[in-house]
Structures are given as structure tokens and as C-alpha cells.
Design a protein around this motif. Structure first.
Motif, mmCIF file in Angstrom:
data_model
loop_
_atom_site.group_PDB
_atom_site.id
_atom_site.type_symbol
_atom_site.label_atom_id
_atom_site.label_comp_id
_atom_site.label_asym_id
_atom_site.label_seq_id
_atom_site.Cartn_x
_atom_site.Cartn_y
_atom_site.Cartn_z
ATOM 1 N N HIS A 70 2.192 7.984 -4.630
ATOM 2 C CA HIS A 70 2.817 7.485 -3.896
ATOM 3 C C HIS A 70 2.047 7.176 -2.615
ATOM 4 C CE1 HIS A 70 6.649 9.513 -4.744
ATOM 5 N NE2 HIS A 70 7.103 8.689 -5.762
ATOM 6 N N VAL A 71 -0.167 7.973 -2.812
ATOM 7 C CA VAL A 71 0.201 8.126 -1.319
ATOM 8 C C VAL A 71 -0.960 7.047 -1.792
ATOM 9 C CG1 VAL A 71 0.913 9.473 0.009
ATOM 10 C CG2 VAL A 71 -1.630 10.102 -1.924
ATOM 11 N N SER A 72 -1.474 6.545 -2.539
ATOM 12 C CA SER A 72 -2.949 5.341 -3.571
ATOM 13 C C SER A 72 -2.520 3.908 -3.402
ATOM 14 C CB SER A 72 -2.423 5.651 -4.231
ATOM 15 O OG SER A 72 -1.216 4.941 -5.667
ATOM 16 N N SER A 73 -1.342 3.802 -1.962
ATOM 17 C CA SER A 73 -1.271 2.137 -1.193
ATOM 18 C C SER A 73 -0.652 1.969 -0.973
ATOM 19 C CB SER A 73 -0.674 1.359 -3.248
ATOM 20 O OG SER A 73 0.924 2.044 -2.898
ATOM 21 N N PHE A 74 -0.845 1.201 -0.209
ATOM 22 C CA PHE A 74 -0.578 0.832 1.437
ATOM 23 C C PHE A 74 1.197 0.338 1.168
ATOM 24 C CE2 PHE A 74 0.986 -2.498 4.616
ATOM 25 C CZ PHE A 74 0.769 -1.985 5.641
ATOM 26 N N ALA A 75 1.737 -0.283 0.118
ATOM 27 C CA ALA A 75 2.964 -0.150 -0.368
ATOM 28 C C ALA A 75 3.393 1.108 -0.998
ATOM 29 C CB ALA A 75 3.068 -1.077 -1.656
ATOM 30 N N SER A 111 -14.440 -8.428 2.272
ATOM 31 C CA SER A 111 -12.977 -8.478 1.904
ATOM 32 C C SER A 111 -12.605 -7.645 1.217
ATOM 33 C CB SER A 111 -12.947 -9.996 1.276
ATOM 34 O OG SER A 111 -13.465 -10.344 0.145
ATOM 35 N N VAL A 112 -11.546 -7.470 0.940
ATOM 36 C CA VAL A 112 -10.582 -5.999 0.028
ATOM 37 C C VAL A 112 -9.826 -7.017 -0.783
ATOM 38 C CG1 VAL A 112 -10.092 -4.188 -0.174
ATOM 39 C CG2 VAL A 112 -11.414 -4.645 1.541
ATOM 40 N N SER A 113 -10.025 -7.342 -1.980
ATOM 41 C CA SER A 113 -8.639 -7.665 -2.969
ATOM 42 C C SER A 113 -7.690 -7.007 -3.299
ATOM 43 C CB SER A 113 -9.348 -7.485 -4.630
ATOM 44 O OG SER A 113 -8.907 -7.822 -5.433
ATOM 45 N N GLU A 114 -6.868 -7.304 -3.301
ATOM 46 C CA GLU A 114 -5.202 -7.392 -3.327
ATOM 47 C C GLU A 114 -4.480 -7.069 -4.355
ATOM 48 O OE1 GLU A 114 -2.349 -9.784 -1.132
ATOM 49 O OE2 GLU A 114 -3.594 -9.277 1.161
ATOM 50 N N PHE A 115 -5.487 -7.118 -5.953
ATOM 51 C CA PHE A 115 -5.352 -6.825 -7.026
ATOM 52 C C PHE A 115 -5.640 -5.984 -7.495
ATOM 53 C CE2 PHE A 115 -5.922 -6.805 -11.548
ATOM 54 C CZ PHE A 115 -5.020 -7.362 -11.764
ATOM 55 N N PRO A 116 -4.884 -5.046 -8.240
ATOM 56 C CA PRO A 116 -2.816 -5.452 -8.082
ATOM 57 C C PRO A 116 -1.817 -4.290 -7.060
ATOM 58 C CG PRO A 116 -4.217 -3.501 -9.757
ATOM 59 C CD PRO A 116 -5.311 -3.815 -9.523
ATOM 60 N N ASN A 117 -2.702 -3.160 -6.514
ATOM 61 C CA ASN A 117 -2.587 -2.319 -6.022
ATOM 62 C C ASN A 117 -2.424 -2.592 -4.515
ATOM 63 O OD1 ASN A 117 -0.583 -0.636 -7.975
ATOM 64 N ND2 ASN A 117 -2.791 -0.203 -8.557
ATOM 65 N N GLY A 118 -3.606 -3.244 -4.114
ATOM 66 C CA GLY A 118 -3.491 -3.535 -2.827
ATOM 67 C C GLY A 118 -2.767 -4.137 -1.620
ATOM 68 N N PRO A 119 -3.178 -4.220 -0.481
ATOM 69 C CA PRO A 119 -5.010 -3.876 -0.192
ATOM 70 C C PRO A 119 -4.480 -2.237 0.516
ATOM 71 C CG PRO A 119 -2.683 -4.161 1.600
ATOM 72 C CD PRO A 119 -2.025 -4.404 0.138
ATOM 73 N N GLU A 120 -5.882 -1.905 0.583
ATOM 74 C CA GLU A 120 -6.331 -0.664 0.627
ATOM 75 C C GLU A 120 -5.708 -0.730 2.706
ATOM 76 O OE1 GLU A 120 -7.332 1.689 -0.487
ATOM 77 O OE2 GLU A 120 -8.293 0.792 -1.991
ATOM 78 N N MET A 121 -5.930 0.136 2.870
ATOM 79 C CA MET A 121 -4.915 1.268 4.064
ATOM 80 C C MET A 121 -5.658 1.889 5.275
ATOM 81 S SD MET A 121 -2.595 3.559 2.609
ATOM 82 C CE MET A 121 -2.857 3.785 0.986
ATOM 83 N N HIS A 122 -4.659 1.505 6.451
ATOM 84 C CA HIS A 122 -5.820 3.129 7.149
ATOM 85 C C HIS A 122 -4.219 3.859 7.343
ATOM 86 C CE1 HIS A 122 -7.956 -0.887 9.572
ATOM 87 N NE2 HIS A 122 -8.708 -0.050 8.923
ATOM 88 N N MET A 123 -5.377 5.540 7.065
ATOM 89 C CA MET A 123 -3.683 6.366 6.827
ATOM 90 C C MET A 123 -3.884 7.270 8.287
ATOM 91 S SD MET A 123 -4.858 8.236 3.083
ATOM 92 C CE MET A 123 -3.610 7.637 1.355
ATOM 93 N N HIS A 124 -2.752 7.071 8.440
ATOM 94 C CA HIS A 124 -2.669 8.728 9.919
ATOM 95 C C HIS A 124 -2.671 9.266 8.984
ATOM 96 C CE1 HIS A 124 0.056 9.212 13.021
ATOM 97 N NE2 HIS A 124 -1.154 9.340 13.370
ATOM 98 N N ARG A 125 -3.571 10.477 9.270
ATOM 99 C CA ARG A 125 -3.423 11.410 8.256
ATOM 100 C C ARG A 125 -2.767 12.401 8.899
ATOM 101 N NH1 ARG A 125 -8.270 13.271 5.960
ATOM 102 N NH2 ARG A 125 -6.807 14.552 5.560
ATOM 103 N N GLN A 126 -1.944 12.574 10.026
ATOM 104 C CA GLN A 126 -0.949 13.383 10.395
ATOM 105 C C GLN A 126 0.174 13.333 9.455
ATOM 106 O OE1 GLN A 126 -0.758 12.585 14.824
ATOM 107 N NE2 GLN A 126 1.462 12.735 13.947
#
Length: 549
Positions: A70-75, A111-126
Motif C-alpha cells: 500500500h505504501v509502495s505507490s502514489f495510488a 523524468s520519472v516513468s509512470e509505468f507500471p505503478n508510478g508516479p513516485e511520491m513525496h511521502m508525508h512521513r508522519q
């Protein structure tokens, strides 16, 4: 488990400790998760890279812990955890010169590829750390927040923790994931003084509101994606500034932006009596284009000023104990490798620990490979970051050195992505162990002997520049010769073209890398490209259109 309160004590409940606790508790091991603080709380390490997210996917699949997926992708984060994270479509680097408006030609971007589970993210760590902490508790980990460990005593058959309240906790094994203020590093005097790394930097950081998109205050540079849609680095002679927005997509609910100024301690030693706020104001006075971006910004937390960021340890495992990566040492936040390094160590550590729990052998020798991994990861990251600080003195030198980062990133992620895709295709659990089967663990290309001296030679170029034996212009030529003359490096990366500004991380570029891996890569690397990309595309509905954010 006669005679023990728990099998494993994990010191520190941040992302490392809570990830490990999820896995162990999910598999029925009794775990106490001890932390002097509480959740939610401020934490740095917010920008993900492919190694981070794909290692989280592998950990989720290998150990059947869907929360790590669940925490491995932006979606996945948006669906299961929080709406407070930002999107990451690029690594952006904008070169700044003292007293001058920024030249829009002096920029680089990947640039960061969106395939297949992108994009990457900025984690709000708290939010991320709290989620993983509480899911670990749900799986059965025993939480001990606001609990300070005063002492850890080891005998041949147990480890005993003594807390500040006088309580004792008897366990079979101790994992220290408590970071810089490591309990075990203090107990055993493990910190090296001075720290052995070449990188020597310090940091000022906070979260802010009102940070303007850099795109709105500067002349367009023609870069592939907006600066605001990624992790922005303002780089300058002697340091760099991170700008990590959480409010950079239309579904954003978090107005914060993470901001951190990193300074070479040799060039900019900390001045006694000078506050972090004063240093920040002085920095903005030096760089008018950066000042424009922060004209309306205000800190949401007090500024924090560190001493030297780097620290190292003589060793990181012992009888009945081990230290995770941020307890073992640290380099610098440049290139966002901290979480990736953490997950790499956890991925290698968990199978060994589970076997040790089964046969009751917790000797240091059994975990020696974790010490090798910890130390090697830190050493190669030190060379990469040190070379970057040296390169910041000259824009062309930075452009050339950035190809070393681009090479390391692509070679490092290929084996992790390849394992993930091959597992999705075959369901073969033996593939998980294959990722650990390499002659040079912890390096950027663990499978390839000829890569190792090349990386050392590239790093030596930057040492020569730092020590005055080589001019920046001569170093650019030397880097071009080394990168362009290595036949085993991926041709699609065009690494010999060292002055190219744009680094292509698109899906099309990844497909070219895949074809190279299948047909032209050195034999020791081809196993990472064994999956059928077209079959994968068919199963996932094809290469996606860019996500509308």
C-alpha cells in the motif's frame, strides 16, 4: 519461548523499525517495538525512488504483508493511507550562482516513468510511519511508546533491555533501528571519530507553507516536466537545497513543503551564535531566484540546524544484535537514497533473522553479510555524494557527474524491477533469493565485476578535482572518456554524452533499456530482463497514459 518476554526487540518505530515489525509479527514472531517518542511525528526522508518502491513491493509479496504494498505507490497511498503526499514526476536540478538571477540554460532534469505503478511520491512521513506502526501493532507487535532504553545487556542466551522506569525486557535478539542516536552504538562505543566518509555536510530543515512553484517565478527552461511536479534541488558551489512539495497535484490536501539547506562544512562551517533562521535569510540574500520562490513562505515548524550529517560505525552486527542502515551510518539526503538503503538492508536481513529464530543461532558470524551490506551501501553512497558536492563548483562538471548518478540509478533498479516483474509473471518464490545472489552486494551494480573499478575511477576523478590535481574542464573530459569507453554500460543511457541536460526516465526509455538487457547486457545481468514485457503490458492494460493530477 520459555524464559523470554519476546523473541525480538526492535528499537525505534520509524519506517525501518515498523516495516520490520510488520513482517516479523505477520509471521507469528513475538515482537516488542520500543520508542522514546510517539506517533504521529515529524520525520525526514520524504522523496521516493524506484529502489524504495519496488523493494517495498517485493517485501509485501515475499512476506505477505499487503500494507507494505500500500505504501509502495502514489495510488496505493492515496487509497489506503493518506491524501497528504505529493507527486514526483522528476528529479530537477537548477544551478544557482551567487548574486545572479538563475540562467534557465543551467538546469538538468530526469523524468520519472509512470509505468507500471508510478508516479513516485513525496511521502508525508508522519502519516506513512504512523500507518506502518499501527499495522504492525495490529499484526501483534507490542508497542512501547514513550519508553527510553537506558541499557542493553547481552549474555550467551539472551539480551535484556532496561528502561528508564526500571522495567527489564528479556528477548532473544535486538534490532537497533533508532537512527543517529543509536542505543547500541552508544552502548558499545561503535561510532567512528572522526567519521571516515569524504562527504562532510550539515543541514538546516523545516516544513513551510506558501512556497511558490519555481515554474511561476523563473524563465522557462524547456524541461520535460514542471519543476513543481518533482523533487527540486537548487544546487550551488558548496551545497544544495531540497524543495519537496506535498501540495503539487489537484487532489492535494496538504499545504506543506519540505525544505532543507545542505552546506559543505569545509566551505560553510557553522558559526557559533548564529541561528538557523539567520543562516536561511543569509542564503536567500545570496540567490535572488531562490528568494523569489520563498517570498511568501513561512515555516510551519521551528528550523532545525544539525552538526555534521555523516556518521559511521566500526561494525553493525554482533552476537544477538544488528543495526539497520540509519543506525549504522548516514551520508546526505542528496538523491533520496535513504529509504532505499533501509529497505535493501531489511530485504537481506529478514530471511537470516527468521532462520536464526528457527534454529536458535544468533551469532555475529551468521549476520556478517549484513555488516558488509551496511558498510558497502554507505561507502558507495559517500563516493556518489562527495563527487556531487565537488561537481557543484562548475555547471559543466555537474552535468558530467550527473551521468554517474543516472548510470548508478538505472543499473541499481534494473535487478529489483526485474525480480518483481518476473515474480508477477511466474509466481516463483525462488526469485526472491536470487536478488541476494551477487558477488558485490551493496554496490550500484552488484552483478558486474568490471563495474567496480570503473566506479572507483570515476570517484577518483572528483578527488583529483577537490585536491587541485585536475581542473573541472579536464575532469569533464576524463568522465566522458571513462563513461563513453565502457562497453558493458547500457547504450540507451548515452552516458558518454556527458553535457546532455535531460535524463530520459520515460516508459519509452525503459523499454529501450529492457531490449538492451535482453540482447546486449553482460551475461551476469540478463537474468534481470527475463520477464516478457509485452505480456506484462497486456496484463496491466498497456503502458498507461500520464495520471491526471
Amino acid at each position: 519461548m520459555s524464559g523470554y518476554d519476546y523473541s525480538v526487540a526492535i528499537l525505534g518505530s520509524g519506517i525501518a523499525g515498523s516495516t520490520l515489525a510488520n513482517i516479523l509479527a505477520r509471521h507469528g514472531h513475538s515482537v516488542v517495538l520500543v520508542d522514546s517518542g510517539t506517533h504521529p511525528r515529524f520525520a525526514l526522508g520524504e522523496s521516493t525512488i524506484g529502489e524504495t518502491t519496488y523493494l517495498l513491493k517485493l517485501l509485501a509479496e515475499r512476506f505477505d504483508v499487503p500494507e507494505l504494498g500500500h505504501v509502495s505507490s502514489f495510488a496505493g497511498v492515496r487509497s489506503h493511507v493518506t491524501s497528504a503526499c505529493g507527486v514526483k514526476r522528476n528529479f530537477g536540478f537548477v544551478y544557482q550562482r551567487d548574486g545572479l538571477v538563475q540562467d534557465p540554460e543551467e538546469v538538468t532534469q530526469c523524468s520519472v516513468s509512470e509505468f507500471p505503478n508510478g508516479p513516485e511520491m513525496h511521502m508525508h512521513r508522519q502519516d506513512i510511519d504512523s500507518y506502518l506502526f499501527y499495522t504492525a501493532v495490529r499484526y501483534g507487535a507490542e508497542p512501547r511508546q514513550r519508553t527510553k532504553v537506558e541499557r542493553v545487556d547481552f549474555t550467551a542466551d539472551a539480551a535484556t533491555l532496561t528502561t528508564s522506569t526500571g522495567e527489564t525486557i528479556r528477548v532473544r535478539y535486538v534490532v537497533d533501528a533508532s537512527g543517529r542516536n543509536s542505543v547500541l552504538a552508544s552502548a558499545f562505543g561503535l561510532r567512528e571519530e572522526p567519521c571516515r566518509f569524504r562527504t562532510s555536510s550539515r543541514t538546516l530543515f523545516t516544513h513551510m507553507v506558501g512556497v511558490l512553484p519555481f515554474d511561476d517565478v523563473t524563465t522557462p527552461s524547456g524541461q520535460p516536466t514542471r519543476w513543481h511536479q518533482g523533487t527540486l534541488h537548487h544546487i550551488f558551489d558548496g551545497g544544495w537545497l531540497w524543495v519537496i512539495p506535498f501540495d503539487n497535484h489537484r487532489h492535494a490536501t496538504n499545504p506543506l513543503c519540505s525544505v532543507g539547506l545542505n552546506l559543505d562544512t569545509k566551505r560553510f562551517p557553522r558559526q557559533p551564535g548564529r541561528s538557523a533562521e539567520q543562516e536561511w535569510a543569509d542564503f536567500l540574500d545570496r540567490f535572488p531566484s531562490v528568494a523569489r520562490q520563498f517570498a511568501e513562505a513561512r515555516p510551519a515548524w521551528d528550523w532545525v540546524a544539525t552538526g555534521r550529517t555523516q556518521y559511521s560505525s566500526t561494525h553493525t552486527v554482533g552476537d544477538r544484535w544488528a543495526m539497520m542502515s540509519h543506525a549504522a551510518g548516514a551520508i546526505d539526503a542528496l538523491f533520496s537514497r535513504g529509504m532505499a538503503n533501509t529497505m535493501q538492508v531489511i530485504y537481506a536481513f529478514v530471511p537470516t533473522l527468521m532462520t536464526a529464530l528457527a534454529d536458535d543461532d544468533f551469532s555475529a558470524e551468521r549476520f556478517r553479510h549484513i555488516d558488509t551490506l551496511n558498510q558497502t551501501v554507505l561507502a558507495v553512497n559517500d563516493k556518489l555524494v562527495h563527487g556531487s558536492y565537488v561537481s557543484f563548483r562548475d555547471f559543466d562538471l555537474w552535468r558530467a557527474w550527473s551521468k554517474v548518478w543516472f548510470m548508478s540509478w538505472n543499473l541499481g533498479i534494473a535487478r529489483i524491477v526485474g525480480t518483481h516483474f518476473s515474480y508477477l509473471e511466474t509466481g516463483d518464490h525462488k526469485l526472491f533469493d536470487q536478488l541476494l545472489d551477487s558477488p558485490f552486494p551493496g554496490t550500484f551494480c552488484p552483478d558486474l565485476p568490471e563495474f567496480q573499478p570503473l566506479f572507483e575511477s570515476l570517484s577518483a576523478v572528483m578527488v583529483d578535482v577537490e585536491e587541485g590535481r585536475l581542473s573541472p574542464a579536464a575532469a569533464v573530459d576524463r568522465l566522458a572518456h571513462l563513461l563513453g569507453g565502457a562497453p558493458f554500460l547500457p547504450a540507451p543511457l548515452q552516458l558518454g554524452d556527458v553535457l546532455r541536460r535531460w535524463h530520459d526516465g520515460s516508459f519509452e526509455a525503459q523499454r529501450r533499456m529492457y531490449e538492451w538487457g535482453r540482447t546486449s547486457a553482460p551475461p551476469s545481468m540478463r537474468r534481470w530482463y527475463a520477464y516478457d514485457l509485452d505480456n506484462l503490458l497486456a496484463r496491466t492494460g498497456g503502458a498507461p497514459e500520464p495520471v491526471s493530477l
